[in-house]
Motif scaffolding. Structure first.
Motif, PDB file in Angstrom:
ATOM      1  N   PHE A   1     -13.041  -8.797  -8.685  1.00 15.94           N
ATOM      2  CA  PHE A   1     -11.591  -8.716  -8.883  1.00 15.94           C
ATOM      3  C   PHE A   1     -10.978  -7.492  -8.213  1.00 15.94           C
ATOM      4  CE2 PHE A   1      -7.789  -7.679 -11.452  1.00 15.94           C
ATOM      5  CZ  PHE A   1      -7.094  -8.880 -11.298  1.00 15.94           C
ATOM      6  N   ALA A   2     -11.784  -6.478  -7.903  1.00 15.71           N
ATOM      7  CA  ALA A   2     -11.243  -5.220  -7.378  1.00 15.71           C
ATOM      8  C   ALA A   2     -10.362  -5.404  -6.149  1.00 15.71           C
ATOM      9  CB  ALA A   2     -12.384  -4.249  -7.080  1.00 15.71           C
ATOM     10  N   PRO A   3     -10.766  -6.207  -5.146  1.00 14.51           N
ATOM     11  CA  PRO A   3      -9.873  -6.384  -3.984  1.00 14.51           C
ATOM     12  C   PRO A   3      -8.537  -7.027  -4.356  1.00 14.51           C
ATOM     13  CG  PRO A   3     -12.101  -7.127  -3.488  1.00 14.51           C
ATOM     14  CD  PRO A   3     -12.041  -6.898  -4.959  1.00 14.51           C
ATOM     15  N   ILE A   4      -8.590  -7.984  -5.284  1.00 13.02           N
ATOM     16  CA  ILE A   4      -7.346  -8.626  -5.726  1.00 13.02           C
ATOM     17  C   ILE A   4      -6.464  -7.613  -6.436  1.00 13.02           C
ATOM     18  CG2 ILE A   4      -6.393 -10.465  -7.157  1.00 13.02           C
ATOM     19  CD1 ILE A   4      -9.049 -11.957  -6.802  1.00 13.02           C
ATOM     20  N   ALA A   5      -7.089  -6.760  -7.290  1.00 14.29           N
ATOM     21  CA  ALA A   5      -6.327  -5.739  -8.017  1.00 14.29           C
ATOM     22  C   ALA A   5      -5.604  -4.811  -7.061  1.00 14.29           C
ATOM     23  CB  ALA A   5      -7.266  -4.946  -8.927  1.00 14.29           C
ATOM     24  N   ILE A   6      -6.278  -4.409  -6.000  1.00 14.57           N
ATOM     25  CA  ILE A   6      -5.634  -3.538  -5.006  1.00 14.57           C
ATOM     26  C   ILE A   6      -4.478  -4.260  -4.338  1.00 14.57           C
ATOM     27  CG2 ILE A   6      -5.997  -2.329  -2.822  1.00 14.57           C
ATOM     28  CD1 ILE A   6      -8.907  -1.857  -3.723  1.00 14.57           C
ATOM     29  N   ALA A   7      -4.695  -5.566  -4.054  1.00 14.47           N
ATOM     30  CA  ALA A   7      -3.689  -6.328  -3.321  1.00 14.47           C
ATOM     31  C   ALA A   7      -2.426  -6.588  -4.119  1.00 14.47           C
ATOM     32  CB  ALA A   7      -4.288  -7.659  -2.867  1.00 14.47           C
ATOM     33  N   VAL A   8      -2.525  -6.592  -5.444  1.00 16.57           N
ATOM     34  CA  VAL A   8      -1.349  -6.931  -6.262  1.00 16.57           C
ATOM     35  C   VAL A   8      -0.850  -5.748  -7.097  1.00 16.57           C
ATOM     36  CG1 VAL A   8      -1.984  -9.378  -6.376  1.00 16.57           C
ATOM     37  CG2 VAL A   8      -2.805  -7.804  -8.163  1.00 16.57           C
ATOM     38  N   LEU A   9      -1.255  -4.530  -6.742  1.00 15.90           N
ATOM     39  CA  LEU A   9      -0.813  -3.333  -7.485  1.00 15.90           C
ATOM     40  C   LEU A   9      -1.121  -3.464  -8.975  1.00 15.90           C
ATOM     41  CD1 LEU A   9       2.633  -2.617  -5.774  1.00 15.90           C
ATOM     42  CD2 LEU A   9       0.554  -1.254  -5.554  1.00 15.90           C
ATOM     43  N   TRP A  10      -2.334  -3.925  -9.267  1.00 15.77           N
ATOM     44  CA  TRP A  10      -2.708  -4.226 -10.655  1.00 15.77           C
ATOM     45  C   TRP A  10      -2.586  -3.011 -11.565  1.00 15.77           C
ATOM     46  CZ3 TRP A  10      -3.356  -8.736 -13.008  1.00 15.77           C
ATOM     47  CH2 TRP A  10      -4.014  -8.777 -14.240  1.00 15.77           C
ATOM     48  N   SER A  11      -3.210  -1.904 -11.200  1.00 12.70           N
ATOM     49  CA  SER A  11      -3.208  -0.737 -12.084  1.00 12.70           C
ATOM     50  C   SER A  11      -1.802  -0.186 -12.274  1.00 12.70           C
ATOM     51  CB  SER A  11      -4.144   0.345 -11.544  1.00 12.70           C
ATOM     52  OG  SER A  11      -3.737   0.765 -10.261  1.00 12.70           O
TER      53      SER A  11
ATOM     54  N   LEU B   1       0.819  -1.201   0.000  1.00  7.44           N
ATOM     55  CA  LEU B   1       0.000   0.000   0.000  1.00  7.44           C
ATOM     56  C   LEU B   1       0.856   1.255   0.000  1.00  7.44           C
ATOM     57  CD1 LEU B   1      -2.836  -1.067   2.481  1.00  7.44           C
ATOM     58  CD2 LEU B   1      -2.965  -0.886  -0.018  1.00  7.44           C
ATOM     59  N   THR B   2       1.991   1.198   0.677  1.00  8.21           N
ATOM     60  CA  THR B   2       2.926   2.324   0.662  1.00  8.21           C
ATOM     61  C   THR B   2       3.468   2.533  -0.756  1.00  8.21           C
ATOM     62  OG1 THR B   2       3.571   1.855   2.944  1.00  8.21           O
ATOM     63  CG2 THR B   2       5.051   3.249   1.643  1.00  8.21           C
ATOM     64  N   CYS B   3       3.809   1.428  -1.393  1.00  6.17           N
ATOM     65  CA  CYS B   3       4.304   1.513  -2.784  1.00  6.17           C
ATOM     66  C   CYS B   3       3.213   2.057  -3.701  1.00  6.17           C
ATOM     67  CB  CYS B   3       4.761   0.127  -3.235  1.00  6.17           C
ATOM     68  SG  CYS B   3       5.472   0.095  -4.906  1.00  6.17           S
ATOM     69  N   ALA B   4       1.962   1.605  -3.471  1.00  3.91           N
ATOM     70  CA  ALA B   4       0.849   2.093  -4.282  1.00  3.91           C
ATOM     71  C   ALA B   4       0.686   3.593  -4.136  1.00  3.91           C
ATOM     72  CB  ALA B   4      -0.434   1.375  -3.890  1.00  3.91           C
TER      73      ALA B   4
ATOM     74  N   LEU C   1       3.382   5.320  -6.131  1.00  2.00           N
ATOM     75  CA  LEU C   1       3.202   5.198  -7.584  1.00  2.00           C
ATOM     76  C   LEU C   1       1.880   5.803  -8.064  1.00  2.00           C
ATOM     77  CD1 LEU C   1       4.310   1.467  -8.060  1.00  2.00           C
ATOM     78  CD2 LEU C   1       5.658   3.512  -8.565  1.00  2.00           C
ATOM     79  N   GLY C   2       1.041   6.247  -7.151  1.00  3.95           N
ATOM     80  CA  GLY C   2      -0.320   6.643  -7.496  1.00  3.95           C
ATOM     81  C   GLY C   2      -0.430   7.738  -8.529  1.00  3.95           C
ATOM     82  N   THR C   3       0.330   8.824  -8.356  1.00  4.65           N
ATOM     83  CA  THR C   3       0.223   9.955  -9.279  1.00  4.65           C
ATOM     84  C   THR C   3       0.625   9.557 -10.691  1.00  4.65           C
ATOM     85  OG1 THR C   3       0.678  11.503  -7.487  1.00  4.65           O
ATOM     86  CG2 THR C   3       0.978  12.305  -9.728  1.00  4.65           C
ATOM     87  N   LYS C   4       1.754   8.838 -10.800  1.00  2.00           N
ATOM     88  CA  LYS C   4       2.229   8.405 -12.120  1.00  2.00           C
ATOM     89  C   LYS C   4       1.247   7.423 -12.755  1.00  2.00           C
ATOM     90  CE  LYS C   4       6.278  10.548 -11.835  1.00  2.00           C
ATOM     91  NZ  LYS C   4       6.680  11.622 -12.753  1.00  2.00           N
ATOM     92  N   THR C   5       0.705   6.538 -11.907  1.00  2.84           N
ATOM     93  CA  THR C   5      -0.245   5.545 -12.424  1.00  2.84           C
ATOM     94  C   THR C   5      -1.477   6.220 -13.002  1.00  2.84           C
ATOM     95  OG1 THR C   5       0.517   3.886 -10.834  1.00  2.84           O
ATOM     96  CG2 THR C   5      -1.665   3.561 -11.810  1.00  2.84           C
ATOM     97  N   LEU C   6      -2.027   7.166 -12.260  1.00  2.85           N
ATOM     98  CA  LEU C   6      -3.205   7.888 -12.743  1.00  2.85           C
ATOM     99  C   LEU C   6      -2.896   8.664 -14.014  1.00  2.85           C
ATOM    100  CD1 LEU C   6      -4.721   9.200  -9.379  1.00  2.85           C
ATOM    101  CD2 LEU C   6      -5.670   7.446 -10.891  1.00  2.85           C
ATOM    102  N   GLN C   7      -1.697   9.211 -14.121  1.00  3.51           N
ATOM    103  CA  GLN C   7      -1.304   9.965 -15.311  1.00  3.51           C
ATOM    104  C   GLN C   7      -1.324   9.066 -16.547  1.00  3.51           C
ATOM    105  OE1 GLN C   7       2.439  12.034 -14.852  1.00  3.51           O
ATOM    106  NE2 GLN C   7       2.503  12.651 -17.000  1.00  3.51           N
TER     107      GLN C   7
END
Length: 594
Positions: free
Chosen positions: A324-334, A244-247, A250-256
């Motif tokens: 799938f949404a909980p799994i996606a969050i758990a594995v940094l899918w996006s 979650l810390t890594c997410a 990476l959040g701003t770049k991921t959303l971009q």
């Protein structure tokens, strides 16, 4: 091959297929409904107090699944047949002169300041673009419009001629392109897609992809160990916290990345089937083979790469699934998909503009090939090296008129002869002749066939003053608009091509005295600087310009006859100056007492 007969035969075949598939569609649909009802009935007895075993439900479930697959295939076949029907119906409409106002008119390309676009009806209802355009992508429309607005070099035009001659008989391929999918026609902007692909990379911190994969694996492994009771939940919670810390990092770049990719990926995805179809074809014409090879340059096959991007975006959409949404969050899918998209851009992004442009050129060539197939009497012009300006035609006609109504004339300019002064009465065909010359010049240097029995032409820079209008918004009178256009035509002399000028009722917005002096001066300047051209006039005083330019200018005219109070025109060009005017006759014919 007779295009009318061929289209009619194929249309009948495709309609028959459509009707057959519609019957299958209804039959399978009814069977699905019956199977579903039977399955529900069996389930009632299975779960009630009956002797029917539960495994008996397998039969209606399997049958229903088979019917769903068959139904989907029938729908696809039906849609393809319907699109083929539309393709041939539009072809017949063009052949039967029912095409005006029913096709793409290119309104977004209109430019009143262009030196001949408005004058020659290049765009708009009933325009050359509407007649020619069968492109299904915006890049195809862009390519065709570009070719009609700017002449190609002699080499480019000759290569297009070869390509069109090869493609015009490949009706099956043109149909295949037309039935790929209705969604293929889109309003996408090729420049916007290319700009996204070529934009500066979104840079994640060093090792982000490895870290994301390691943390995702750690979360899955520790969760599995915890669920199997081989470990406590502490390792799982620790891995989850780190992830979650890594997410967050990476959040701003991921959303971009994810916010920018959806539209370009969808638009590129529309081209994947079209690209795949073109990539597997083999061509003889050098231009076609070069375009095809450009779709697989540097070992990257365009359709494969675009399909990969489409899969990545589809995978990105998985996280919207509530399961799938909980799994996606758990594995940094996006985040992982975003980094994969950026890797795709790094490899393929620089080729996107060429891929999209290649598709556009293919579609423009197919559009001109379709025109060539539908007008077998139209010939390819002989493209000559620049010889100081040359235009010689036999049986020249207007390409927007039905062939059965098109009156053809011979027109020659070049060598010593630099100017034709066309006189004639109202409605006799003067403006139509100018447009016939201009449109055939446009077609010739787009690489297309022309409406003529024979045409020899050298590279020309075309300028026209035929439909010049005043502008209340710009505060310009018609006369000012006309002299501005004349200035633009004179400026064409600064280019490398010989100028061909077409001027209708030159300087009609001023008095006869100034008109004759001004027209003579303008025409003389153009001719002295090497231009060739045609002017039309009602004012017979302008016909005297020919005497001032012996050997370099001649008078020609259109005539009319008055029979039983009605005017008749044969639209045939004759030598000399017109001998009568029909203005008074026309006024009397509509009831004006003059």
């Amino acid at each position: 091959m007779n295009p009318l007969a061929e289209y009619e035969a194929r249309l009948a075949q495709r309609r028959a297929v459509s009707q057959h598939e519609q019957k299958r569609f209804r039959l399978i649909g009814n069977a699905r409904l019956a199977t579903a009802i039977a399955g529900v009935g069996m389930a009632f007895f299975v779960f009630g107090e009956t002797v029917i075993p539960p495994w008996a439900l397998i039969l209606p479930v399997v049958l229903f699944w088979v019917l769903v697959v068959l139904h989907a295939r029938v729908v696809e076949t039906l849609e393809r047949a319907n699109r083929a029907v539309t393709f041939y119906e539009r072809g017949l409409a063009r052949l039967e002169n029912r095409w005006m106002g029913k096709g793409e008119q290119g309104e977004r390309f209109r430019n009143s300041s262009h030196v001949y676009e408005e004058d020659l009806d290049i765009f708009g209802k009933g325009s050359l673009f509407e007649l020619l355009c069968t492109a299904r992508t915006r890049s195809g429309e862009d390519a065709l419009a570009k070719w009609l607005l700017a002449p190609a070099s002699l080499k480019e035009a000759a290569e297009r001629q070869q390509a069109i001659q090869e493609l015009r008989g490949r009706l099956d391929l043109r149909e295949d392109l037309a039935v790929l999918g209705e969604a293929l026609r889109s309003n996408t902007d090729p420049d916007a897609i290319a700009a996204w692909a070529e934009a500066p990379p979104v840079t994640f911190f060093r090792g982000a992809n490895v870290l994301a994969a390691v943390l995702a694996a750690a979360v899955l492994i520790t969760f599995g160990l915890y669920m199997a009771r081989f470990a406590t939940r502490t390792p799982f919670l620790t891995a989850l916290l780190l992830e979650l810390t890594c997410a967050f990092l990476l959040g701003t770049k991921t959303l971009q990345v994810t916010g920018a990719v959806n539209s370009p990926a969808r638009d590129l995805g529309l081209l994947a089937d079209l690209l795949a179809l073109l990539e597997k074809e083999r061509f003889q014409a050098p231009l076609l083979e070069r375009l095809r090879n450009g779709l697989a340059e540097s070992g990257l096959v365009a359709s494969v790469q675009i399909a990969r991007l489409r899969r990545l975006v589809s995978m990105l959409d998985w996280q919207r699934n509530i399961v799938f949404a909980p799994i996606a969050i758990a594995v940094l899918w996006s985040a992982q998909i975003a980094m994969a998209i950026e890797r795709w851009r790094a490899v393929s992004g620089r080729h996107v503009r060429e891929w999209v442009g290649g598709v556009g050129e293919f579609e423009a060539l197919f559009a001109l090939a379709g025109y060539s197939f539908e007008h077998p009497q139209d010939t390819f012009p002989e493209l000559k090296e620049d010889e100081g300006g040359y235009f010689e035609s036999i049986g020249l006609g207007h390409p927007l008129l039905p062939e059965t109504q098109c009156v053809r004339n011979d027109v020659r300019l070049g060598s010593d002869l630099r100017l034709l002064i066309v006189s004639g009465s109202n409605m006799s065909g003067k403006s139509t002749l100018l447009r016939s010359v201009g449109l055939n010049v446009v077609l010739a240097w787009a690489g297309a066939p022309v409406r003529a029995n024979r045409l020899s032409i050298s590279p020309l820079a075309l300028g026209a003053s035929i439909r010049v209008m005043d502008s209340l918004q710009d505060g310009r009178s018609r006369f000012y608009a006309e002299i501005t256009r004349l200035r633009e035509i004179v400026d064409l002399m600064n280019g490398s091509r010989t100028v061909l000028f077409l001027m209708d009722e030159l300087l009609s917005g001023t008095n006869s005295h100034d008109r004759k002096i001004g027209a003579a001066a303008i025409v003389r300047k153009l001719i002295d600087r090497g231009a060739i051209g045609m002017i039309t006039t009602h004012d017979l005083a302008l016909a005297g310009i020919a005497a001032e330019l012996p050997g370099r200018a001649v008078n020609v005219h259109f005539a009319d006859t008055l029979e039983n109070g009605r005017l008749h025109f044969d639209f045939k060009l004759r030598p000399g100056v017109v001998e009568r005017s029909n203005a008074l006759d026309l006024m009397r014919s509509v009831g004006l007492e003059v």
